[in-house]
Design a protein around this motif. Structure first.
Motif, PDB file in Angstrom:
ATOM      1  N   SER A   1       0.844  -1.194   0.000  1.00 41.87           N
ATOM      2  CA  SER A   1       0.000   0.000   0.000  1.00 41.87           C
ATOM      3  C   SER A   1       0.877   1.241   0.000  1.00 41.87           C
TER       4      SER A   1
ATOM      5  N   ASP B   1       0.156   5.938  -0.130  1.00 38.23           N
ATOM      6  CA  ASP B   1      -0.791   7.022  -0.383  1.00 38.23           C
ATOM      7  C   ASP B   1      -0.473   7.771  -1.670  1.00 38.23           C
TER       8      ASP B   1
ATOM      9  N   LYS C   1       6.159   3.664  -9.911  1.00 40.08           N
ATOM     10  CA  LYS C   1       4.798   3.274 -10.283  1.00 40.08           C
ATOM     11  C   LYS C   1       4.798   2.313 -11.472  1.00 40.08           C
TER      12      LYS C   1
ATOM     13  N   GLU D   1      -4.146  -1.073  -6.428  1.00 41.29           N
ATOM     14  CA  GLU D   1      -5.207  -0.625  -7.339  1.00 41.29           C
ATOM     15  C   GLU D   1      -5.675   0.781  -6.985  1.00 41.29           C
ATOM     16  N   THR D   2      -5.725   1.079  -5.701  1.00 45.21           N
ATOM     17  CA  THR D   2      -6.083   2.426  -5.242  1.00 45.21           C
ATOM     18  C   THR D   2      -5.079   2.858  -4.179  1.00 45.21           C
ATOM     19  N   PHE D   3      -4.773   4.146  -4.179  1.00 50.78           N
ATOM     20  CA  PHE D   3      -3.835   4.663  -3.188  1.00 50.78           C
ATOM     21  C   PHE D   3      -4.551   4.927  -1.865  1.00 50.78           C
TER      22      PHE D   3
ATOM     23  N   TYR E   1      -5.214   0.734   3.978  1.00 49.65           N
ATOM     24  CA  TYR E   1      -6.353  -0.156   4.140  1.00 49.65           C
ATOM     25  C   TYR E   1      -6.044  -1.227   5.186  1.00 49.65           C
TER      26      TYR E   1
END
Length: 452
Positions: A30, A32, A39, A50-52, A55
């Motif tokens: 993970s 942010d 990348k 998949e998403t910053f 989690y």
């Protein structure tokens, strides 16, 4: 093994993630925010989140370990979840040590020169098809990754950074490696946000020398008085082997190294780099490479990325960019370039944007750093000073610290760029020193400037 990376996008962290994937581990992570080239490199291997964001649900008791990057904070939600579940948490250097406990650990330390020396060693070993594990702080020609880990290789070569290990482990990274073979290239006060006194900074190198395993060895730069004092005062039961700058000369804008077989032309230049070369030679000899084989390989070494990297050249001018930002690095790099091109005008530009370089109490450390330049320039952003919560500094303070009445100082990126593109560069060497980019300077445009 399933390893989860908290802050996977960092330069060091994403390289470790790629190395462990290649080793056969299951990797998740993970972050942010993730910048290029991290990348794209993570995306190519299916490791980019998949998403910053953070989690906590990614952290489960099924994980074998979590590796925590410096970019994360102590209250990171994923870190808190890992602590709650009792998942094993490693810092980056801790995990590297775990991966190398059964190997011969070669650790290159020093305030300056460590990336170049590590790169030289790896270049020589690669030239002679000698397989080793490694971690180095720059992208090297001929190497896909900055980290390589295997089950079988006997040696691991590690660049030993003195900065902190993680947000929850305040020990310098190089304290954790426990070298069998070590090198110390130089000591010059840096990272004053972490080591606010010179004495406290030097103490970290004493601990490093004492961390070498009993019966191990250290090669040390005897031309650095602080290094010499620290190593020779250590009571650790290790072999202490000094090295210094070899004989060399510059002729026709080319540097030649004096060897038993006669002068050898080098791709690199500068007294500091020749000193680095001798340190690398000793380490390679410890690893089984004889002197002749070392020289054969080192003449093809072009340097580490961002270390005296030639970005453009014409018949009458040349431009280099360099990572130099601390006082000792700025001074050594400027001197090296002037020595290599003695008959050309040297315009040396240094960007101050690190915590140390923008600290009013530290500025005097830059005294004389740009003396070798015919024209000296400093760029800094007052906004960066505010963002770091530092006391405002003035152009007069910078001029007084460097002790150059003719120093040109820019605080606006557009003004700096206008100055740069107004220069007459005939019979000139342009040196751009920074660990940043002068507020958004496009170095490709600089290349076009030299070609024109």
């Amino acid at each position: 093994m399933h390893i989860h990376f908290i802050a996977i996008g960092g330069s060091a962290m994403h390289n470790l993630a790629l190395a462990l994937l290649e080793k056969g581990y299951t990797i998740t992570g993970s972050d942010d925010v993730i910048f290029e080239p991290s990348k794209s490199r993570l995306e190519a291997k299916g490791l980019c989140p998949e998403t910053f964001g953070w989690y906590p649900e990614k952290i489960t008791s099924d994980l074998d370990a979590v590796i925590l990057g410096m970019h994360a904070k102590e209250d990171n939600p994923e870190l808190l979840k890992a602590q709650e579940l009792g998942v094993k948490i490693y810092s980056y250097p801790e995990f590297l040590y775990e991966q190398s406990k059964e190997k011969t650990r070669v650790v290159i330390g020093g305030s300056h020169g460590k990336t170049t020396i590590t790169s030289m060693i790896l270049h020589v070993l690669n030239y002679h098809d000698i397989e080793v594990d490694y971690m180095v702080g720059a992208q090297l020609e001929g190497f896909d990754n900055m980290v390589h880990l295997t089950h079988d290789n006997e040696f691991i070569v590690l660049e030993g950074d003195e900065y902190l290990s993680s947000p929850i482990d305040r020990r310098p990274k190089f304290h954790l490696y426990k070298p069998n073979i070590a090198l110390l290239s130089g000591i010059a006060w840096d990272h004053i946000n972490v080591f606010p006194t010179y004495e406290g900074y030097v103490e970290q190198f004493k601990i490093f020398v004492d961390s070498i395993v009993s019966g191990g060895s250290i090669n040390y730069n005897e031309e650095d008085e602080e290094v010499k004092r620290v190593v020779e005062a250590s009571e650790n039961q290790i072999r202490k082997i000094p090295y210094g700058t070899p004989e060399y000369f510059v002729e026709g804008e080319e540097t030649y190294l004096e060897t038993p077989e006669g002068p050898m032309p080098l791709e690199i230049f500068g007294e500091h780099n020749l000193n680095n070369l001798m340190g690398a030679k000793w380490i390679c000899q410890h690893m089984g490479v004889d002197e002749d084989d070392f020289y054969e390989a080192i003449v093809t070494f072009k340097g580490a990325a961002k270390r005296l990297e030639k970005i453009a050249e014409s018949a009458t001018s040349v431009a280099y960019k360099d990572f130099a930002h601390s006082p000792s690095k700025v001074a050594a790099t400027t001197k090296a370039v002037k020595e290599q091109y003695p008959n050309r005008k040297l315009i040396a530009c240094a960007e101050f944007h690190t915590y140390s370089s923008l600290n009013s109490d530290f500025l005097n450390e830059y005294k004389g750093a740009l003396d070798s330049a015919d024209e000296a320039v400093v760029f800094y952003s007052p906004d960066a000073v505010k963002i770091k919560g530092l006391t405002e500094i003035s152009e007069a303070q910078i001029s007084a610290a460097l002790q150059r009445d003719d120093l040109k100082i820019f605080t606006n990126p557009d003004d700096f760029k206008s100055y740069l593109f107004s220069l007459e560069l005939d019979n000139t060497t342009l040196l751009l020193m920074s660990s940043g980019n002068y507020g958004g300077l496009n170095f490709d445009e600089v290349k076009d400037l030299i070609k024109s």
